[in-house]
Design an enzyme around this catalytic site. Structure first.
Site, PDB file in Angstrom:
ATOM      1  N   HIS A  50      47.021 -41.510 -92.599  1.00  0.00           N
ATOM      2  CA  HIS A  50      47.428 -42.076 -91.325  1.00  0.00           C
ATOM      3  C   HIS A  50      48.896 -41.751 -91.060  1.00  0.00           C
ATOM      4  CE1 HIS A  50      48.341 -45.589 -94.112  1.00  0.00           C
ATOM      5  NE2 HIS A  50      49.497 -45.378 -93.524  1.00  0.00           N
TER       6      HIS A  50
HETATM    7  P1  TYD Z   1      46.050 -49.213 -95.749  1.00  0.00           P
HETATM    8  O1  TYD Z   1      47.370 -49.149 -95.061  1.00  0.00           O
HETATM    9  O2  TYD Z   1      44.847 -48.675 -95.040  1.00  0.00           O
HETATM   10  O3  TYD Z   1      46.179 -48.511 -97.169  1.00  0.00           O
HETATM   11  P2  TYD Z   1      46.514 -46.991 -97.510  1.00  0.00           P
HETATM   12  O4  TYD Z   1      47.016 -46.351 -96.277  1.00  0.00           O
HETATM   13  O5  TYD Z   1      47.515 -47.067 -98.594  1.00  0.00           O
HETATM   14  O6  TYD Z   1      45.276 -46.342 -97.984  1.00  0.00           O
HETATM   15  O7  TYD Z   1      45.800 -50.717 -96.156  1.00  0.00           O
HETATM   16  C1  TYD Z   1      44.672 -51.140 -96.873  1.00  0.00           C
HETATM   17  C2  TYD Z   1      44.311 -52.545 -96.438  1.00  0.00           C
HETATM   18  O8  TYD Z   1      45.362 -53.471 -96.708  1.00  0.00           O
HETATM   19  C3  TYD Z   1      44.043 -52.625 -94.943  1.00  0.00           C
HETATM   20  O9  TYD Z   1      42.930 -53.515 -94.757  1.00  0.00           O
HETATM   21  C4  TYD Z   1      45.271 -53.257 -94.385  1.00  0.00           C
HETATM   22  C5  TYD Z   1      45.788 -54.096 -95.520  1.00  0.00           C
HETATM   23  N1  TYD Z   1      47.260 -54.183 -95.536  1.00  0.00           N
HETATM   24  C6  TYD Z   1      47.888 -55.385 -95.218  1.00  0.00           C
HETATM   25  O10 TYD Z   1      47.239 -56.389 -94.882  1.00  0.00           O
HETATM   26  N2  TYD Z   1      49.249 -55.458 -95.280  1.00  0.00           N
HETATM   27  C7  TYD Z   1      49.999 -54.387 -95.619  1.00  0.00           C
HETATM   28  O11 TYD Z   1      51.242 -54.485 -95.673  1.00  0.00           O
HETATM   29  C8  TYD Z   1      49.345 -53.141 -95.931  1.00  0.00           C
HETATM   30  C9  TYD Z   1      50.141 -51.911 -96.308  1.00  0.00           C
HETATM   31  C10 TYD Z   1      47.979 -53.093 -95.882  1.00  0.00           C
END
Ligand code: TYD
Length: 134
Positions: A50
């Site tokens: 992303h």
């Molecule tokens: P995501 O940002 O999709 O993880 P990555 O990009 O590292 O693969 O986040 C995974 C899950 O955690 C998603 O459901 C959102 C949640 N999340 C939060 O609630 N707070 C946060 O600060 C972050 C980074 C993620």
């Protein structure tokens, strides 16, 4: 400008061991509003995929190692983070992917804003369309 922007942190270690201090507007180029960490990542897992519309982040691999791919829609660059003394600055509108987490990897991330799902661009085509030069 390179897609890989690393910030070096001085170590304040002494004979007892090491210590690193991260401070707003000093060695962190934004005001820190959120801190999160990724650990216990299963083998073969890739994360990220992303970009953020406005969020700025600083990723520090404080234990183990992992690989980052940074992508501005035109060029891609890769780096292995494996030092608690180096932070990878992730600017807004930089597509990023993380791979090859070591089993012991702890990836600490400082963020300029609290969590906001609306700030995410999770679709690569939408990311490309949102770029100012496209
Ligand atoms: P995501 O940002 O999709 O993880 P990555 O990009 O590292 O693969 O986040 C995974 C899950 O955690 C998603 O459901 C959102 C949640 N999340 C939060 O609630 N707070 C946060 O600060 C972050 C980074 C993620």
């Amino acid at each position: 400008m390179s897609l890989i922007n690393l910030i070096d942190f001085p170590t304040l270690g002494d004979e007892r061991g090491s210590l690193v201090a991260l401070e707003n507007s000093n060695n962190v180029p934004f005001d820190i509003k959120r801190v999160y960490y990724i650990y216990g990542t299963a083998q073969g897992v890739a994360r990220g995929f992303h970009a953020h519309k406005a969020l700025q982040q600083l990723a520090i691999c404080i234990k183990g190692c992992c690989r980052f791919v940074m992508d501005d829609g035109v060029n891609k660059e890769e780096i292995i983070l494996s030092s608690p003394l180096k932070g990878l600055f992730i600017n807004s509108m930089q597509w990023h992917e993380m791979y090859d987490f070591s089993a012991d990897c702890i990836l600490l991330v400082l963020a300029s804003e609290v969590y906001d799902e609306n700030d995410y661009i999770r679709n690569y085509e939408s990311f490309i369309e949102g770029l100012p030069y496209v």
